[in-house]
Write a protein that holds these residues in place. Sequence first.
Motif, mmCIF file in Angstrom:
data_model
loop_
_atom_site.group_PDB
_atom_site.id
_atom_site.type_symbol
_atom_site.label_atom_id
_atom_site.label_comp_id
_atom_site.label_asym_id
_atom_site.label_seq_id
_atom_site.Cartn_x
_atom_site.Cartn_y
_atom_site.Cartn_z
ATOM 1 N N VAL B 87 16.777 8.911 34.633
ATOM 2 C CA VAL B 87 17.691 8.561 33.549
ATOM 3 C C VAL B 87 18.083 7.105 33.749
ATOM 4 O O VAL B 87 18.729 6.756 34.727
ATOM 5 N N THR B 88 17.642 6.238 32.849
ATOM 6 C CA THR B 88 18.011 4.831 32.983
ATOM 7 C C THR B 88 19.220 4.542 32.113
ATOM 8 O O THR B 88 19.524 5.263 31.181
ATOM 9 N N ASN B 126 19.129 -0.345 37.109
ATOM 10 C CA ASN B 126 19.095 0.207 35.751
ATOM 11 C C ASN B 126 19.040 1.727 35.771
ATOM 12 O O ASN B 126 18.667 2.341 34.790
ATOM 13 N N VAL B 127 19.403 2.323 36.897
ATOM 14 C CA VAL B 127 19.233 3.765 37.018
ATOM 15 C C VAL B 127 20.593 4.442 37.095
ATOM 16 O O VAL B 127 21.472 3.998 37.821
ATOM 17 N N VAL B 128 20.752 5.520 36.348
ATOM 18 C CA VAL B 128 21.993 6.308 36.381
ATOM 19 C C VAL B 128 21.859 7.337 37.494
ATOM 20 O O VAL B 128 20.817 7.974 37.634
ATOM 21 N N SER B 129 22.927 7.494 38.270
ATOM 22 C CA SER B 129 22.836 8.375 39.438
ATOM 23 C C SER B 129 23.003 9.830 39.053
ATOM 24 O O SER B 129 23.868 10.528 39.536
ATOM 25 N N GLY B 130 22.141 10.287 38.160
ATOM 26 C CA GLY B 130 22.190 11.702 37.817
ATOM 27 C C GLY B 130 22.732 11.928 36.417
ATOM 28 O O GLY B 130 23.707 11.315 35.999
ATOM 29 N N ILE B 131 22.086 12.820 35.704
ATOM 30 C CA ILE B 131 22.513 13.056 34.324
ATOM 31 C C ILE B 131 23.814 13.835 34.269
ATOM 32 O O ILE B 131 24.523 13.823 33.258
ATOM 33 N N ASP B 132 24.212 14.465 35.400
ATOM 34 C CA ASP B 132 25.458 15.234 35.319
ATOM 35 C C ASP B 132 26.673 14.329 35.337
ATOM 36 O O ASP B 132 27.807 14.804 35.314
ATOM 37 N N LYS B 133 26.462 13.017 35.351
ATOM 38 C CA LYS B 133 27.597 12.123 35.147
ATOM 39 C C LYS B 133 28.022 12.171 33.677
ATOM 40 O O LYS B 133 29.122 11.762 33.329
ATOM 41 N N PHE B 134 27.130 12.653 32.816
ATOM 42 C CA PHE B 134 27.463 12.680 31.395
ATOM 43 C C PHE B 134 27.351 14.067 30.786
ATOM 44 O O PHE B 134 28.134 14.428 29.942
#
Lengths: 365, 771, 196
Positions: B87-88, B126-134
């Motif tokens: 997930v970027t 540019n990387v999100v540390s996991g989609i469960d942040k959202f």
Amino acid sequence: MGLGFLIPAIVILAAAPIGMMGLTWYERKVIARMQDRFGPNRVGPYGLLQPIADGIKMFTKEDLVPEGADRFCHLLAPILMVVPSLFLFTVLPLAPGAVAAPLATGLLFFMAAGSSETLAIFMAGWGSRNKFSLLGALRSAAQMISYEVPLLLTLAVIPLVVGSLNLVEVVKAQEGFRWFCATPWGLTALALTLIAGLAEVNRTPFDLPEAESEIVAGFHTEFSGMKFALFYMAEFLSTLALAALAAILFLGGWDGPAAGVVPARWTNALWMTAKTLGMVFVMIWIRGTFPRFRMDQLMGFAWKVMVPLSLANGLGACFWVLRPGLAGNVVSAALPLGAFLVFTQLWLTPKPHLTTKWIDPALKL
Amino acid sequence: MNEEQVLEQEVRRHVLITPWDGLLKLLDPVYNWGRRNSIWPLQFGLACCAIEMICTAASRFDIARFGSELFRASPRQADLMIVSGTVTKKMVPMIVRLYNQMPEPKYVISMGACATAGGPFKEGYNVVSGIDKFLPVDVYIPGCPPTPQALLHALISLQKKIDGQSLTSVRWYRKETDSEIPVPALGPDLLDVRRGQEIKAKCAGLEETKPAVLPTMIPAPLPGNTLLVKAEELLATAKRLKLQPDLAYDYLANLTCTDYQDCYEVVSHLYSTRRPSPPITLKVRARKEDPRVPSLTPVWPGADFQEREVWDLYGVRFDGHPNLKRILMWEGFEGHPMRRDYLEPYYEAPGKIFPSRWKEGRHQRAEERVPWADNVKYPAGFDPAAWRPSAEEFQPVASRTLEKLKTDTLVVNLGPQHPSTHGVFRMRIVVDGERIVALEPVMGYMHRNHEKIGERNTYLMNFPYTDRLDYLCSMSNNLAYAISVEKMMGIKPTERAEYIRVIMAELTRILNHFWAIGFLLNDLGAFFTPALYAIEERELILDLFEMASGSRMMCNYLRFGGVAADLPEEFLPLAAALVNGRLPKAIEQMDRYLTRNEILLNRCRGVGVLPREAAIAYSAAGPVLRASGVKYDLRKADPYSIYDRFDFEIPTFPDGDVYARYRVRIAEMWQSLAILRQALKGLPAGEVQAGKKLWNLRVPAGEAYGRTEGPKGELGFYLVSDGTDHPYRYHVRAPSFINLTALGLMCQGHLVADVVAILGSIDIVLGETDR
Amino acid sequence: MRIYGLELLRGLSVTLGHFIASYTEGFKRTFANRLRGQVRQDPSERGIFTVQYPEERLRVPERFRVLPVLIFNGKEGEKWTPAAERCTACGICAKVCPPQCIWIVQAKDPASGKPTPKASEFFIDVDVCMNCGLCAEFCPFDAIKMDHTFELGGQERKVSHIFDIDKLHVSTEYYAKTHPKAWAQEEEARRKKAVK
């Protein structure tokens, strides 16, 4: 008058969703087998309960209406789509005497009811408040309208030969294995009906408006839950009805050898079902094999190939009826074949090659 | 009253227990049964894990048995979102929007390490540390990538979770559930709008930080065949190199930049398709303050995207570039990330090995180390409330083309979530009616900071990362990287290892072309059948890869000087059975089924024509180049490994349309089979590793550009070494990225329906395009 | 002059062939003796290509790698002890790991405070691990190997995806069962070294 109409009505209303569910199962299994896999087989034996699970799921999904959408249109569109497809079954005979409404204008009624789905599609696109849904709906409507012309022209041979629009009469005229698909005009008409029918119900290779690899919108993009289920149902019901019509008109309907053990009407119903399922198999088979036409090619095919071909076929049927004998038969076979060869060549003539003009910019430095 | 009675009274006062609840309890089994057996996923995949998801839907694993084969394109009809891939930050607003559009009840499966917590790319900027942040996630699947059987296991876990739910207690029937998740915004960094106040408060007290230690290097002495020119003379030199008949350097293979201590050096690698001349490296240097150099696009249009990338990542301006905007990061992003003094938010040390891992290595998540508890950083004094997003600019359509068209034009967005854009790729199209007037590709949705991470890695550590570039062809990526480093180190692999490498590379080529053809047909609407036939053959080849390397897709099989391990004994019989029996039959079947199919011919003939001269000028490579009539294949033009020992041909077709690219791929598959037969016959015995296998090797100082003919085109690695065990500069010349330069030209005048076919015929993969 | 439609019919015959083969091959298989539960498809087979997980599982090759495990000398069902532990906390696996997902704390002798060749704590962050196998490839003591277990889906990740030293240890008996060839090779090498 009494309530005599209620029983067939209830039968149709009960059997149609079951038929549709069976058809979804049938389609998924056939396509799966063509692709070397099983298809649904965990939900109930051989996956037979899968459509019921789908139905329950769709029933319990949230119904989302886009902001600013025309709520009335959004609500009405799926209903207007499903109801005519239920009407289609009222004139289709399953066995001698087993028809809900033996109308004298059965075939005409069928085509009229089928055509009214175009309005529902447009309402769906309009009610979604999404410009791409609207574009998809317009394309779909254009496609359906333009394929109705060859369909009607093709089906015009039936009253010509049989002398009646009553579907029961049509089957009776084919009794004794004198099926119309054994005649040259009948075979051509069957093929044309099949192709035009695929376009009418928006199936591959004519499913561009629903095409998921295009501008991700068909007219039903903004519909969820039960409304989407109704669109889904309408498509499958139309497919089933069309396959049944083709079986009735060209494959002899309920005609078939009777087994002595069971009453004749039951074997007739069985034959009718088998032929319908066979036609559905062909439609699914086509879906599993071919890529789809582009919009302009689709329209071109309808107007430039199918219309002339159906006209030629009508003429051939005239020769068959009015001049029985070898000469008439040969002419009635040659006419559609000739038209096919001539018009496909004309249509397939490649357009002048669009060489993109490109000049190296380095030369301009 | 005793305790129980008190309790009962309390319960009766606060909880209304009616027969209604009892009735609902009876409905629960039916409600759950329907939902768990009819989970329809969304047609949505990000990166490598998406390939395994597609394989799960394919014939071997067949998710359809569970009722889930109906992958719906519209979120309104889907139940399950399988977040498969990294997930970027650029992509996450779209993902949240898609999730919001799905009706309840809906579920999320986070597939793979990247979607769960950032995965191996977690340290990227540019990387999100996991989609469960959202998004709320129902099931997590570890693995990189998880095999299809692991995904099916997770689906079964999800079904078990649904079985345990109840109508009275599910999330979507509660009043307090938020209806929508606020969509994050793309400011100087990813902005989670729920944390607006907190960000403002923290930014008010921020100070600019400077890195403690910065690796430095001054440019090395120029290797042979290098021209270092001044900026003023660049265009004249370039023009002379290209147009002078005895030079004729018409092909710009690679253009990139290196950040040295005293300058930015923009380097271009030039080759000639007409004459077998040695390559020329063209270098120009820019000062550190306000760096500018002239653009090479007037001479070689293929430099377009590459110069935009240099502007995006290094901040070097190119005067004369027609459209100098950011290409991988978004407009408004703060900083030029590949500069050596740019520290990503999770920065720990200039290079791995991080000292925190050993001797006193107590586990600590990266989020816990940084003040933002997330992979973001904002400039000092940033106020999210006052920030407004900048309007997206679009390349203006030349007024000339619109003169005679007095109609309105429409801007259409294709992607980034799109059933057939082969990954997260977006195209902005200006349409006039149905005809395309202009097209601009927008990428960066899978930008995983491969090159920045590559600079922090040691040379050996980069092997598994190269697997994830073109994630369908990991063996070829390994090969290109191994060759580039072996060039610098001056070592040669053993004979047996060379043969094994060629076998793996050609098997990869066949696998890739099968996939490309299958998905081209999928784009044309053939409902997955040709794709599934292609995937069947691919699965059998993947069996070979899994046997030899341990993983289906991320093989990590090559090493410097050879391969990681020798072939197991089951390998050769299976390979022989495939090469001599199954694969020729499969290719012949595809040919019979598709090549003269009238609908295919109608859709593909004359569509997406790329003229010969344009193909060379736009630096197209691979089947795209050869389908335009240019007989240029690196295996013959610039031989590497042992390809000069094999007898094979280079198929070309003159038309340059989609159909020609399809035919080229089929023809190349036959040639690959020929090479495989020769290689399997000639495979010698012996060692598979030259010398000892080292994990901490140092590469002598210098630079090299190593290029190979990957299945998608020329895959090259430009490496600059400063003598340590980390590369100083690590650049990937990605064929998918550069082949897209010509997309606008190919699509002009066509219908929107053709764009998808044209894109499918170029055969891109987003891991490689965005790196 | 080309007759339109013939190639379309040919395409239809290809898919029909697959449809019919899926039934005929299926009948042949029900009557033949096929190993259930140890499926690995032969390239000469036609017909249905599906492996019906979870009732049938595709047999994984020995080198198949998912997540790392630590080896201790012992039998299945036993708990690891520092005496049986093979890991010497040399740290090479942590150094060679590309995404740096391994954390090791070297044990200290409680009496003298000097470091001992044992690991007292060992963490692997499974959400960062890229399953590359470099740690197993370069371990000089055969102490860390790649395991085959892939059924790891779960509903939680904050706690359960950090594997600590207890969760990571498996016995040599388990390793010998899942990796028979590698086990045989390593034991052979060990014996040769002991002889020298």
